[in-house]
Design a protein around this motif. Structure first.
Motif, short mmCIF file in Angstrom:
data_model
loop_
_atom_site.label_atom_id
_atom_site.label_comp_id
_atom_site.label_asym_id
_atom_site.label_seq_id
_atom_site.Cartn_x
_atom_site.Cartn_y
_atom_site.Cartn_z
N TYR A 109 0.83 -1.20 0.00
CA TYR A 109 0.00 0.00 0.00
C TYR A 109 0.87 1.26 0.00
CZ TYR A 109 -5.11 0.34 0.27
OH TYR A 109 -6.44 0.45 -0.04
N SER A 110 1.96 1.21 0.76
CA SER A 110 2.84 2.38 0.88
C SER A 110 3.56 2.69 -0.43
CB SER A 110 3.88 2.14 1.98
OG SER A 110 3.27 1.93 3.23
N ASN A 112 2.37 3.29 -3.08
CA ASN A 112 1.63 4.31 -3.83
C ASN A 112 2.19 5.71 -3.58
OD1 ASN A 112 -0.76 2.99 -5.25
ND2 ASN A 112 -0.96 2.14 -3.20
N TYR A 113 2.88 5.89 -2.45
CA TYR A 113 3.40 7.22 -2.16
C TYR A 113 4.87 7.21 -1.74
CZ TYR A 113 2.08 5.70 2.57
OH TYR A 113 1.93 4.98 3.74
N ALA A 280 -8.00 3.01 -1.99
CA ALA A 280 -7.44 4.34 -2.23
C ALA A 280 -7.59 4.72 -3.69
CB ALA A 280 -5.96 4.37 -1.81
N TYR A 296 -4.26 5.52 3.65
CA TYR A 296 -2.84 5.22 3.65
C TYR A 296 -2.33 5.01 5.08
CZ TYR A 296 -2.41 6.36 -1.32
OH TYR A 296 -2.52 6.36 -2.69
#
Length: 548
Positions: A109-110, A112-113, A280, A296
Protein backbone atom coordinates in the motif's frame (compact mmCIF):
# COMPACT_ATOMS: atom_id res chain seq x y z
CA UNK A 1 8.62 -18.25 35.63
CA UNK A 2 5.15 -18.76 34.18
CA UNK A 3 2.66 -16.91 32.02
CA UNK A 4 0.13 -14.75 33.87
CA UNK A 5 -3.58 -14.24 33.28
CA UNK A 6 -3.42 -10.54 32.48
CA UNK A 7 -5.81 -10.15 29.51
CA UNK A 8 -9.33 -8.94 30.30
CA UNK A 9 -12.53 -9.88 28.47
CA UNK A 10 -12.65 -6.56 26.60
CA UNK A 11 -8.99 -6.73 25.64
CA UNK A 12 -9.40 -10.28 24.35
CA UNK A 13 -12.37 -9.22 22.21
CA UNK A 14 -10.43 -6.35 20.70
CA UNK A 15 -7.40 -8.56 20.16
CA UNK A 16 -9.63 -10.91 18.16
CA UNK A 17 -11.16 -8.06 16.15
CA UNK A 18 -7.69 -6.64 15.60
CA UNK A 19 -6.46 -9.99 14.30
CA UNK A 20 -9.40 -10.36 11.90
CA UNK A 21 -9.44 -6.80 10.54
CA UNK A 22 -5.98 -6.71 9.00
CA UNK A 23 -4.83 -6.62 5.42
CA UNK A 24 -7.87 -8.71 4.43
CA UNK A 25 -10.19 -5.70 4.32
CA UNK A 26 -7.65 -3.71 2.30
CA UNK A 27 -7.18 -6.30 -0.46
CA UNK A 28 -9.88 -8.97 -0.03
CA UNK A 29 -12.68 -7.08 -1.80
CA UNK A 30 -10.50 -6.49 -4.86
CA UNK A 31 -9.17 -10.04 -5.28
CA UNK A 32 -12.49 -11.73 -4.40
CA UNK A 33 -14.30 -9.55 -6.96
CA UNK A 34 -11.79 -10.65 -9.59
CA UNK A 35 -12.51 -14.31 -8.80
CA UNK A 36 -16.29 -14.28 -8.21
CA UNK A 37 -17.61 -10.96 -9.60
CA UNK A 38 -20.64 -9.47 -7.79
CA UNK A 39 -21.28 -12.91 -6.26
CA UNK A 40 -18.24 -12.24 -4.07
CA UNK A 41 -20.77 -10.89 -1.56
CA UNK A 42 -21.97 -14.48 -1.17
CA UNK A 43 -18.36 -15.60 -0.74
CA UNK A 44 -18.00 -13.38 2.33
CA UNK A 45 -21.34 -14.48 3.80
CA UNK A 46 -20.62 -18.19 3.33
CA UNK A 47 -17.03 -17.80 4.51
CA UNK A 48 -18.14 -16.11 7.74
CA UNK A 49 -20.78 -18.77 8.40
CA UNK A 50 -18.39 -21.64 7.70
CA UNK A 51 -15.67 -20.26 9.98
CA UNK A 52 -18.25 -19.65 12.73
CA UNK A 53 -19.34 -23.30 12.61
CA UNK A 54 -15.72 -24.38 12.96
CA UNK A 55 -15.27 -21.91 15.82
CA UNK A 56 -18.10 -23.58 17.74
CA UNK A 57 -15.94 -26.63 18.40
CA UNK A 58 -13.05 -24.48 19.59
CA UNK A 59 -15.33 -22.52 21.90
CA UNK A 60 -15.91 -25.62 24.01
CA UNK A 61 -12.35 -26.90 23.79
CA UNK A 62 -10.65 -23.60 24.61
CA UNK A 63 -12.87 -22.87 27.64
CA UNK A 64 -12.43 -26.44 28.85
CA UNK A 65 -8.62 -26.19 28.48
CA UNK A 66 -7.64 -22.50 28.60
CA UNK A 67 -3.88 -22.87 28.12
CA UNK A 68 -1.40 -20.89 26.01
CA UNK A 69 -0.89 -22.35 22.55
CA UNK A 70 -4.32 -23.96 23.03
CA UNK A 71 -5.23 -25.88 19.92
CA UNK A 72 -1.83 -27.48 19.30
CA UNK A 73 -2.21 -29.55 22.48
CA UNK A 74 -5.59 -31.03 21.50
CA UNK A 75 -4.35 -33.66 19.04
CA UNK A 76 -1.50 -34.51 21.40
CA UNK A 77 -4.08 -35.50 24.01
CA UNK A 78 -6.38 -37.24 21.52
CA UNK A 79 -3.95 -39.10 19.22
CA UNK A 80 -0.55 -38.90 20.82
CA UNK A 81 2.88 -37.57 20.02
CA UNK A 82 3.08 -37.77 16.21
CA UNK A 83 -0.35 -36.22 15.59
CA UNK A 84 0.29 -33.52 18.17
CA UNK A 85 3.69 -32.73 16.71
CA UNK A 86 2.34 -32.51 13.17
CA UNK A 87 -0.49 -30.16 14.10
CA UNK A 88 1.97 -28.09 16.07
CA UNK A 89 4.17 -27.84 12.99
CA UNK A 90 1.33 -26.80 10.68
CA UNK A 91 -0.16 -24.32 13.14
CA UNK A 92 3.17 -22.72 13.92
CA UNK A 93 4.04 -22.53 10.21
CA UNK A 94 1.01 -20.50 9.18
CA UNK A 95 0.77 -18.37 12.32
CA UNK A 96 4.43 -17.40 12.09
CA UNK A 97 4.06 -16.26 8.48
CA UNK A 98 1.07 -13.97 9.12
CA UNK A 99 3.29 -11.15 10.41
CA UNK A 100 5.40 -11.08 7.20
CA UNK A 101 2.21 -11.07 5.13
CA UNK A 102 0.84 -8.08 7.03
CA UNK A 103 4.15 -6.25 6.70
CA UNK A 104 4.06 -7.02 2.97
CA UNK A 105 0.58 -5.48 2.85
CA UNK A 106 1.82 -2.32 4.55
CA UNK A 107 4.66 -1.91 2.08
CA UNK A 108 2.48 -2.75 -0.93
CA UNK A 109 0.00 0.00 0.00
CA UNK A 110 2.84 2.38 0.88
CA UNK A 111 4.33 1.91 -2.58
CA UNK A 112 1.63 4.31 -3.83
CA UNK A 113 3.40 7.22 -2.16
CA UNK A 114 6.93 5.93 -1.34
CA UNK A 115 8.99 5.09 -4.40
CA UNK A 116 11.07 1.94 -4.91
CA UNK A 117 9.46 -0.13 -2.16
CA UNK A 118 8.05 -2.69 -4.57
CA UNK A 119 8.43 -3.61 -8.20
CA UNK A 120 5.72 -5.17 -10.37
CA UNK A 121 6.62 -8.66 -11.62
CA UNK A 122 3.73 -9.95 -13.70
CA UNK A 123 0.69 -9.35 -11.50
CA UNK A 124 2.61 -9.43 -8.20
CA UNK A 125 4.35 -6.66 -6.27
CA UNK A 126 7.77 -7.84 -5.13
CA UNK A 127 9.80 -6.07 -2.46
CA UNK A 128 12.93 -4.25 -3.57
CA UNK A 129 16.13 -4.02 -1.49
CA UNK A 130 14.74 -0.82 0.04
CA UNK A 131 11.48 -2.60 0.78
CA UNK A 132 13.28 -5.52 2.46
CA UNK A 133 15.19 -3.12 4.73
CA UNK A 134 11.96 -1.42 5.81
CA UNK A 135 10.32 -4.83 6.25
CA UNK A 136 13.12 -5.80 8.64
CA UNK A 137 12.59 -2.62 10.68
CA UNK A 138 8.84 -3.25 10.94
CA UNK A 139 9.30 -6.90 11.91
CA UNK A 140 11.75 -5.88 14.64
CA UNK A 141 9.29 -3.29 15.94
CA UNK A 142 6.60 -5.98 16.24
CA UNK A 143 8.96 -8.10 18.30
CA UNK A 144 9.85 -5.21 20.63
CA UNK A 145 6.16 -4.49 21.32
CA UNK A 146 5.56 -8.13 22.23
CA UNK A 147 8.72 -8.53 24.30
CA UNK A 148 7.82 -5.53 26.49
CA UNK A 149 4.70 -7.29 27.68
CA UNK A 150 1.44 -8.87 26.58
CA UNK A 151 -0.56 -6.67 28.94
CA UNK A 152 0.82 -3.48 27.40
CA UNK A 153 0.29 -4.98 23.95
CA UNK A 154 -3.32 -5.88 24.79
CA UNK A 155 -4.11 -2.45 26.24
CA UNK A 156 -2.55 -0.66 23.25
CA UNK A 157 -4.22 -2.96 20.75
CA UNK A 158 -7.66 -2.10 22.17
CA UNK A 159 -7.32 1.44 20.85
CA UNK A 160 -5.76 0.22 17.61
CA UNK A 161 -8.72 -2.13 17.11
CA UNK A 162 -11.17 0.75 17.63
CA UNK A 163 -9.32 2.75 14.98
CA UNK A 164 -9.29 -0.29 12.69
CA UNK A 165 -13.08 -0.47 12.93
CA UNK A 166 -13.73 3.24 12.47
CA UNK A 167 -11.83 3.51 9.17
CA UNK A 168 -13.37 0.48 7.36
CA UNK A 169 -16.85 1.51 8.55
CA UNK A 170 -16.19 5.03 7.29
CA UNK A 171 -14.96 3.64 3.98
CA UNK A 172 -18.12 1.54 3.58
CA UNK A 173 -20.34 4.57 4.26
CA UNK A 174 -18.44 6.73 1.75
CA UNK A 175 -18.59 4.03 -0.92
CA UNK A 176 -22.38 4.03 -0.69
CA UNK A 177 -22.58 7.83 -0.54
CA UNK A 178 -20.82 8.31 -3.88
CA UNK A 179 -22.12 7.56 -7.36
CA UNK A 180 -23.61 4.07 -7.21
CA UNK A 181 -23.47 1.89 -10.33
CA UNK A 182 -26.14 -0.74 -9.73
CA UNK A 183 -25.58 -2.00 -13.27
CA UNK A 184 -22.30 -3.52 -12.03
CA UNK A 185 -24.33 -6.21 -10.26
CA UNK A 186 -25.55 -7.68 -13.53
CA UNK A 187 -23.13 -6.49 -16.24
CA UNK A 188 -19.94 -8.21 -17.46
CA UNK A 189 -21.34 -11.72 -17.28
CA UNK A 190 -24.14 -11.25 -14.77
CA UNK A 191 -24.26 -11.47 -10.99
CA UNK A 192 -22.21 -14.67 -10.91
CA UNK A 193 -20.01 -14.60 -14.04
CA UNK A 194 -17.84 -17.52 -12.90
CA UNK A 195 -20.63 -19.59 -11.35
CA UNK A 196 -20.66 -21.29 -8.00
CA UNK A 197 -17.08 -22.39 -8.56
CA UNK A 198 -16.00 -18.75 -8.53
CA UNK A 199 -17.89 -18.15 -5.27
CA UNK A 200 -16.16 -21.09 -3.60
CA UNK A 201 -12.73 -20.21 -4.99
CA UNK A 202 -13.23 -16.67 -3.70
CA UNK A 203 -13.62 -18.07 -0.19
CA UNK A 204 -10.41 -20.07 -0.43
CA UNK A 205 -7.97 -17.96 -2.46
CA UNK A 206 -9.54 -14.49 -2.65
CA UNK A 207 -8.71 -13.69 0.94
CA UNK A 208 -12.11 -14.44 2.53
CA UNK A 209 -11.13 -17.39 4.70
CA UNK A 210 -7.76 -15.81 5.41
CA UNK A 211 -9.49 -12.68 6.69
CA UNK A 212 -11.72 -14.55 9.16
CA UNK A 213 -9.12 -16.93 10.55
CA UNK A 214 -7.94 -14.29 13.02
CA UNK A 215 -10.66 -15.56 15.38
CA UNK A 216 -8.08 -18.02 16.77
CA UNK A 217 -6.11 -15.38 18.67
CA UNK A 218 -8.25 -15.76 21.86
CA UNK A 219 -7.61 -19.51 21.72
CA UNK A 220 -3.84 -19.11 21.48
CA UNK A 221 -3.86 -16.58 24.34
CA UNK A 222 -6.37 -18.49 26.48
CA UNK A 223 -3.72 -19.22 29.09
CA UNK A 224 -3.30 -15.49 29.73
CA UNK A 225 -7.00 -14.55 29.78
CA UNK A 226 -8.87 -13.60 32.93
CA UNK A 227 -12.06 -15.61 33.39
CA UNK A 228 -11.45 -17.51 30.10
CA UNK A 229 -14.71 -19.46 30.39
CA UNK A 230 -16.67 -16.27 29.64
CA UNK A 231 -14.19 -14.09 27.80
CA UNK A 232 -13.21 -16.62 25.10
CA UNK A 233 -16.73 -17.27 23.66
CA UNK A 234 -17.48 -13.53 23.72
CA UNK A 235 -14.22 -12.78 21.90
CA UNK A 236 -14.73 -15.57 19.34
CA UNK A 237 -18.29 -14.94 18.25
CA UNK A 238 -18.44 -11.22 18.93
CA UNK A 239 -15.50 -10.57 16.62
CA UNK A 240 -16.77 -12.93 13.90
CA UNK A 241 -20.25 -11.39 13.85
CA UNK A 242 -19.13 -7.77 13.59
CA UNK A 243 -16.43 -8.52 11.04
CA UNK A 244 -18.84 -10.51 8.85
CA UNK A 245 -21.15 -7.50 8.60
CA UNK A 246 -18.20 -5.19 7.95
CA UNK A 247 -16.64 -7.30 5.18
CA UNK A 248 -19.97 -7.84 3.41
CA UNK A 249 -20.65 -4.08 3.41
CA UNK A 250 -17.18 -3.31 2.08
CA UNK A 251 -17.51 -5.86 -0.72
CA UNK A 252 -20.90 -4.53 -1.85
CA UNK A 253 -19.66 -0.95 -1.67
CA UNK A 254 -16.57 -1.84 -3.71
CA UNK A 255 -18.67 -3.44 -6.44
CA UNK A 256 -21.14 -0.55 -6.69
CA UNK A 257 -18.42 2.13 -6.64
CA UNK A 258 -16.41 0.70 -9.55
CA UNK A 259 -16.54 2.67 -12.77
CA UNK A 260 -18.35 0.44 -15.28
CA UNK A 261 -15.55 1.06 -17.79
CA UNK A 262 -13.19 -0.99 -15.64
CA UNK A 263 -15.36 -4.05 -16.35
CA UNK A 264 -14.87 -3.90 -20.13
CA UNK A 265 -12.59 -6.94 -20.10
CA UNK A 266 -14.55 -8.79 -17.42
CA UNK A 267 -14.26 -9.02 -13.64
CA UNK A 268 -11.20 -11.21 -13.82
CA UNK A 269 -9.25 -8.39 -15.47
CA UNK A 270 -10.44 -5.38 -13.47
CA UNK A 271 -7.67 -2.87 -12.85
CA UNK A 272 -7.36 0.85 -12.29
CA UNK A 273 -4.81 3.46 -11.32
CA UNK A 274 -3.62 2.82 -7.78
CA UNK A 275 -4.93 -0.76 -7.61
CA UNK A 276 -1.91 -1.68 -5.45
CA UNK A 277 -4.12 0.04 -2.85
CA UNK A 278 -7.61 -0.77 -4.22
CA UNK A 279 -9.82 1.39 -1.99
CA UNK A 280 -7.44 4.34 -2.23
CA UNK A 281 -7.49 4.01 -6.01
CA UNK A 282 -11.30 4.03 -6.07
CA UNK A 283 -11.57 7.11 -3.83
CA UNK A 284 -9.07 8.98 -6.00
CA UNK A 285 -11.27 8.28 -9.04
CA UNK A 286 -14.36 9.38 -7.06
CA UNK A 287 -12.70 12.63 -5.99
CA UNK A 288 -12.73 11.77 -2.26
CA UNK A 289 -9.11 12.79 -1.82
CA UNK A 290 -9.49 13.58 1.89
CA UNK A 291 -10.17 9.94 2.77
CA UNK A 292 -7.13 8.68 0.85
CA UNK A 293 -4.71 9.98 3.50
CA UNK A 294 -6.68 8.18 6.20
CA UNK A 295 -6.58 5.01 4.10
CA UNK A 296 -2.84 5.22 3.65
CA UNK A 297 -2.47 5.66 7.40
CA UNK A 298 -4.86 2.80 8.14
CA UNK A 299 -2.96 0.63 5.65
CA UNK A 300 -0.18 0.84 8.21
CA UNK A 301 -2.26 0.55 11.39
CA UNK A 302 -4.62 -2.30 10.39
CA UNK A 303 -2.05 -4.81 9.11
CA UNK A 304 0.43 -4.04 11.88
CA UNK A 305 -2.34 -4.40 14.47
CA UNK A 306 -3.02 -7.88 13.14
CA UNK A 307 0.71 -8.62 13.00
CA UNK A 308 1.08 -7.69 16.68
CA UNK A 309 -1.58 -10.24 17.64
CA UNK A 310 -0.05 -12.98 15.53
CA UNK A 311 3.46 -12.25 16.72
CA UNK A 312 2.10 -12.97 20.19
CA UNK A 313 0.15 -16.05 19.06
CA UNK A 314 3.01 -17.60 17.09
CA UNK A 315 5.41 -17.18 20.02
CA UNK A 316 2.96 -18.95 22.37
CA UNK A 317 2.62 -21.80 19.89
CA UNK A 318 6.40 -22.19 19.70
CA UNK A 319 6.53 -21.91 23.50
CA UNK A 320 3.97 -24.72 23.78
CA UNK A 321 5.84 -26.81 21.20
CA UNK A 322 8.98 -26.44 23.28
CA UNK A 323 7.14 -27.61 26.40
CA UNK A 324 5.96 -30.66 24.44
CA UNK A 325 9.47 -31.51 23.20
CA UNK A 326 8.83 -30.52 19.58
CA UNK A 327 11.20 -27.54 19.70
CA UNK A 328 14.40 -26.70 21.63
CA UNK A 329 13.84 -26.33 25.36
CA UNK A 330 15.53 -22.93 25.40
CA UNK A 331 12.44 -21.47 23.69
CA UNK A 332 10.54 -21.80 26.98
CA UNK A 333 12.69 -19.06 28.52
CA UNK A 334 10.64 -16.12 29.77
CA UNK A 335 11.85 -12.60 30.47
CA UNK A 336 11.05 -10.35 33.43
CA UNK A 337 7.75 -9.39 31.74
CA UNK A 338 6.73 -13.10 31.64
CA UNK A 339 7.12 -13.14 27.84
CA UNK A 340 8.71 -16.04 25.84
CA UNK A 341 11.28 -13.72 24.26
CA UNK A 342 13.45 -16.39 22.64
CA UNK A 343 10.39 -17.80 20.83
CA UNK A 344 9.62 -14.31 19.53
CA UNK A 345 13.21 -13.95 18.31
CA UNK A 346 13.14 -17.32 16.53
CA UNK A 347 9.89 -16.40 14.78
CA UNK A 348 11.41 -13.09 13.65
CA UNK A 349 14.31 -14.90 11.96
CA UNK A 350 12.07 -17.45 10.25
CA UNK A 351 9.53 -14.80 9.26
CA UNK A 352 12.18 -12.73 7.48
CA UNK A 353 13.12 -15.75 5.36
CA UNK A 354 9.58 -15.91 3.97
CA UNK A 355 9.97 -12.58 2.19
CA UNK A 356 12.46 -14.17 -0.20
CA UNK A 357 10.49 -16.87 -2.10
CA UNK A 358 7.06 -15.16 -2.12
CA UNK A 359 6.02 -12.07 -4.05
CA UNK A 360 2.94 -10.00 -3.30
CA UNK A 361 0.15 -10.30 -0.77
CA UNK A 362 -2.05 -12.75 -2.67
CA UNK A 363 0.78 -15.15 -3.53
CA UNK A 364 0.92 -16.36 0.08
CA UNK A 365 -2.76 -16.22 1.04
CA UNK A 366 -3.91 -19.41 -0.73
CA UNK A 367 -1.11 -21.50 0.78
CA UNK A 368 -1.71 -20.14 4.25
CA UNK A 369 -5.47 -20.66 3.94
CA UNK A 370 -4.88 -24.32 3.12
CA UNK A 371 -2.52 -24.75 6.07
CA UNK A 372 -4.95 -23.00 8.42
CA UNK A 373 -7.85 -25.20 7.31
CA UNK A 374 -5.86 -28.36 8.04
CA UNK A 375 -4.82 -27.05 11.45
CA UNK A 376 -8.45 -26.21 12.25
CA UNK A 377 -9.52 -29.80 11.56
CA UNK A 378 -8.17 -30.74 14.98
CA UNK A 379 -11.09 -29.04 16.75
CA UNK A 380 -13.91 -31.07 15.14
CA UNK A 381 -11.87 -34.28 15.42
CA UNK A 382 -10.96 -33.85 19.09
CA UNK A 383 -14.24 -32.61 20.57
CA UNK A 384 -16.15 -35.95 20.44
CA UNK A 385 -13.06 -37.74 21.79
CA UNK A 386 -12.73 -35.33 24.72
CA UNK A 387 -16.41 -35.80 25.55
CA UNK A 388 -15.57 -39.48 26.16
CA UNK A 389 -12.13 -39.11 27.71
CA UNK A 390 -12.83 -36.14 30.00
CA UNK A 391 -16.52 -36.48 30.89
CA UNK A 392 -16.16 -34.81 34.30
CA UNK A 393 -14.16 -31.81 33.17
CA UNK A 394 -15.96 -28.51 33.66
CA UNK A 395 -17.30 -27.11 30.38
CA UNK A 396 -18.57 -23.51 30.67
CA UNK A 397 -19.46 -23.58 26.96
CA UNK A 398 -21.24 -26.84 26.20
CA UNK A 399 -21.92 -27.37 22.48
CA UNK A 400 -25.26 -29.11 21.78
CA UNK A 401 -25.29 -31.95 19.24
CA UNK A 402 -21.52 -31.93 19.52
CA UNK A 403 -20.80 -34.97 17.32
CA UNK A 404 -23.06 -33.77 14.49
CA UNK A 405 -21.69 -30.22 14.57
CA UNK A 406 -18.14 -31.56 14.84
CA UNK A 407 -18.58 -33.63 11.70
CA UNK A 408 -20.18 -30.69 9.87
CA UNK A 409 -17.21 -28.50 10.85
CA UNK A 410 -14.77 -31.19 9.68
CA UNK A 411 -16.64 -31.49 6.37
CA UNK A 412 -16.44 -27.71 5.92
CA UNK A 413 -12.69 -27.81 6.58
CA UNK A 414 -12.27 -30.44 3.88
CA UNK A 415 -14.37 -28.50 1.37
CA UNK A 416 -12.41 -25.30 1.99
CA UNK A 417 -9.17 -27.22 1.50
CA UNK A 418 -10.52 -28.50 -1.83
CA UNK A 419 -11.42 -25.00 -2.97
CA UNK A 420 -7.84 -23.78 -2.58
CA UNK A 421 -7.02 -25.99 -5.57
CA UNK A 422 -4.42 -28.57 -6.46
CA UNK A 423 -1.78 -25.92 -7.18
CA UNK A 424 -1.93 -25.03 -3.48
CA UNK A 425 -2.53 -28.47 -1.94
CA UNK A 426 0.58 -30.06 -3.46
CA UNK A 427 2.73 -27.30 -1.94
CA UNK A 428 1.11 -27.94 1.43
CA UNK A 429 1.89 -31.66 1.01
CA UNK A 430 5.57 -30.81 0.60
CA UNK A 431 5.50 -28.67 3.76
CA UNK A 432 3.84 -31.52 5.68
CA UNK A 433 6.37 -34.07 4.41
CA UNK A 434 9.17 -31.73 5.45
CA UNK A 435 7.59 -31.50 8.90
CA UNK A 436 7.36 -35.29 9.11
CA UNK A 437 11.04 -35.66 8.28
CA UNK A 438 12.06 -33.07 10.89
CA UNK A 439 9.81 -34.46 13.63
CA UNK A 440 10.65 -38.10 12.97
CA UNK A 441 14.36 -37.39 12.59
CA UNK A 442 14.49 -35.29 15.76
CA UNK A 443 12.66 -37.96 17.72
CA UNK A 444 15.04 -40.71 16.61
CA UNK A 445 18.04 -38.53 17.41
CA UNK A 446 16.99 -37.26 20.84
CA UNK A 447 14.63 -39.81 22.35
CA UNK A 448 15.60 -43.04 24.07
CA UNK A 449 12.26 -44.80 23.67
CA UNK A 450 12.46 -44.37 19.89
CA UNK A 451 9.44 -45.19 17.74
CA UNK A 452 7.20 -46.58 20.50
CA UNK A 453 6.37 -43.16 21.98
CA UNK A 454 5.46 -41.59 18.63
CA UNK A 455 2.02 -43.26 18.67
CA UNK A 456 2.33 -44.09 14.97
CA UNK A 457 -0.77 -46.31 14.97
CA UNK A 458 -2.80 -43.36 16.22
CA UNK A 459 -1.36 -41.23 13.40
CA UNK A 460 -2.96 -43.35 10.66
CA UNK A 461 -6.03 -41.11 10.47
CA UNK A 462 -3.94 -38.08 9.48
CA UNK A 463 -2.10 -39.98 6.76
CA UNK A 464 -5.47 -41.13 5.42
CA UNK A 465 -6.84 -37.58 5.71
CA UNK A 466 -4.09 -35.95 3.67
CA UNK A 467 -4.01 -38.81 1.15
CA UNK A 468 -7.74 -38.44 0.45
CA UNK A 469 -7.50 -34.65 0.34
CA UNK A 470 -4.56 -34.67 -2.07
CA UNK A 471 -6.10 -37.24 -4.39
CA UNK A 472 -9.48 -35.51 -4.54
CA UNK A 473 -7.82 -32.13 -5.07
CA UNK A 474 -5.83 -33.53 -7.99
CA UNK A 475 -9.00 -35.01 -9.54
CA UNK A 476 -11.14 -31.89 -9.00
CA UNK A 477 -11.80 -28.83 -11.15
CA UNK A 478 -10.28 -26.36 -8.69
CA UNK A 479 -6.91 -24.66 -9.20
CA UNK A 480 -4.99 -26.97 -11.51
CA UNK A 481 -6.94 -30.20 -10.93
CA UNK A 482 -7.47 -32.49 -13.92
CA UNK A 483 -11.24 -32.04 -13.78
CA UNK A 484 -12.24 -35.69 -13.45
CA UNK A 485 -14.55 -34.85 -10.52
CA UNK A 486 -17.10 -32.13 -11.30
CA UNK A 487 -17.87 -29.39 -8.79
CA UNK A 488 -21.28 -30.91 -8.01
CA UNK A 489 -19.77 -34.39 -7.54
CA UNK A 490 -17.06 -32.86 -5.38
CA UNK A 491 -19.51 -32.16 -2.55
CA UNK A 492 -20.58 -35.80 -2.41
CA UNK A 493 -17.10 -37.30 -2.78
CA UNK A 494 -15.60 -35.00 -0.14
CA UNK A 495 -18.56 -35.86 2.11
CA UNK A 496 -17.90 -39.61 1.80
CA UNK A 497 -14.17 -39.21 2.43
CA UNK A 498 -14.92 -36.97 5.42
CA UNK A 499 -17.15 -39.64 6.98
CA UNK A 500 -14.45 -42.28 6.53
CA UNK A 501 -11.66 -40.12 7.98
CA UNK A 502 -13.87 -38.88 10.84
CA UNK A 503 -14.74 -42.45 11.88
CA UNK A 504 -11.13 -43.64 11.56
CA UNK A 505 -9.96 -40.66 13.64
CA UNK A 506 -12.39 -41.57 16.43
CA UNK A 507 -11.39 -45.24 16.31
CA UNK A 508 -7.63 -44.58 16.36
CA UNK A 509 -7.72 -42.19 19.34
CA UNK A 510 -5.66 -42.92 22.40
CA UNK A 511 -7.23 -44.73 25.31
CA UNK A 512 -8.85 -42.71 28.05
CA UNK A 513 -5.99 -43.55 30.41
CA UNK A 514 -3.32 -42.41 27.93
CA UNK A 515 -5.15 -39.16 27.21
CA UNK A 516 -5.47 -38.37 30.90
CA UNK A 517 -1.77 -39.10 31.44
CA UNK A 518 -0.82 -36.62 28.71
CA UNK A 519 -3.32 -34.12 30.08
CA UNK A 520 -1.71 -34.27 33.51
CA UNK A 521 1.73 -33.74 31.98
CA UNK A 522 0.50 -30.72 30.00
CA UNK A 523 -1.04 -29.16 33.09
CA UNK A 524 2.27 -29.60 34.89
CA UNK A 525 4.07 -27.90 32.00
CA UNK A 526 1.62 -24.98 31.78
CA UNK A 527 1.92 -23.75 35.36
CA UNK A 528 -0.21 -20.65 34.81
CA UNK A 529 -1.42 -18.50 37.70
CA UNK A 530 -3.68 -15.46 38.16
CA UNK A 531 -2.10 -12.03 38.16
CA UNK A 532 -0.80 -11.03 41.57
CA UNK A 533 0.16 -14.50 42.82
CA UNK A 534 3.74 -15.63 43.17
CA UNK A 535 5.14 -17.01 39.91
CA UNK A 536 6.59 -20.01 41.74
CA UNK A 537 3.36 -20.91 43.47
CA UNK A 538 2.51 -24.62 43.52
CA UNK A 539 -0.19 -26.00 41.25
CA UNK A 540 -3.58 -26.33 42.87
CA UNK A 541 -5.23 -27.81 39.81
CA UNK A 542 -7.41 -30.87 39.94
CA UNK A 543 -7.35 -31.91 36.25
CA UNK A 544 -10.00 -34.58 36.66
CA UNK A 545 -12.47 -31.91 37.69
CA UNK A 546 -11.17 -29.28 35.31
CA UNK A 547 -10.66 -26.45 37.80
CA UNK A 548 -7.71 -24.37 36.62
Amino acid sequence: MTLKRNITKTNLLFLSIGSIVGSGWLFGSFYTAQIAGPASIISWALGGIFVSIIALTFAELSTMLPISGGSITYTLMSHGKMSGSMFSWITWLWSMVVAPIEVQAVLQYSSNYISNLTTRVGTSDTLTAKGLILATVLMMALCVVNVIGVKIMAETNKFVAIWKLIIPIGVAVLLFSGHIHTSNLTSAGGFSPYGFSGILSGIAIGGVSFSFFGFQTPIFLAGEARNPQKSIPIALFGSLFFCLLLYAALQLGFILALNPSTLASGWHNISFVGDAGPFAGIFISLGFIFIVKFLYFDAIISPLGTAVGYTASASRILYSMSLQGDAPKCLTKINVFSIPWLAITANFIMGMLFFLPFSGWQSMVAFLSAAIVVSLACGPICLPIFRKHFPNTRRPFLLPYSTLISFLAFYICNLMLQWTGWNTVWKLDIAIILGLVIIFGSHLFYKTDKIQSLHLKNFVWFVLYMSFSSLLSYLSTFGGGIGLISMQMDFAVVGISSIIVFIVAQKTALSKEESNKIYMAIMQGHRQIPEGEETNAPITTCPAQGHL
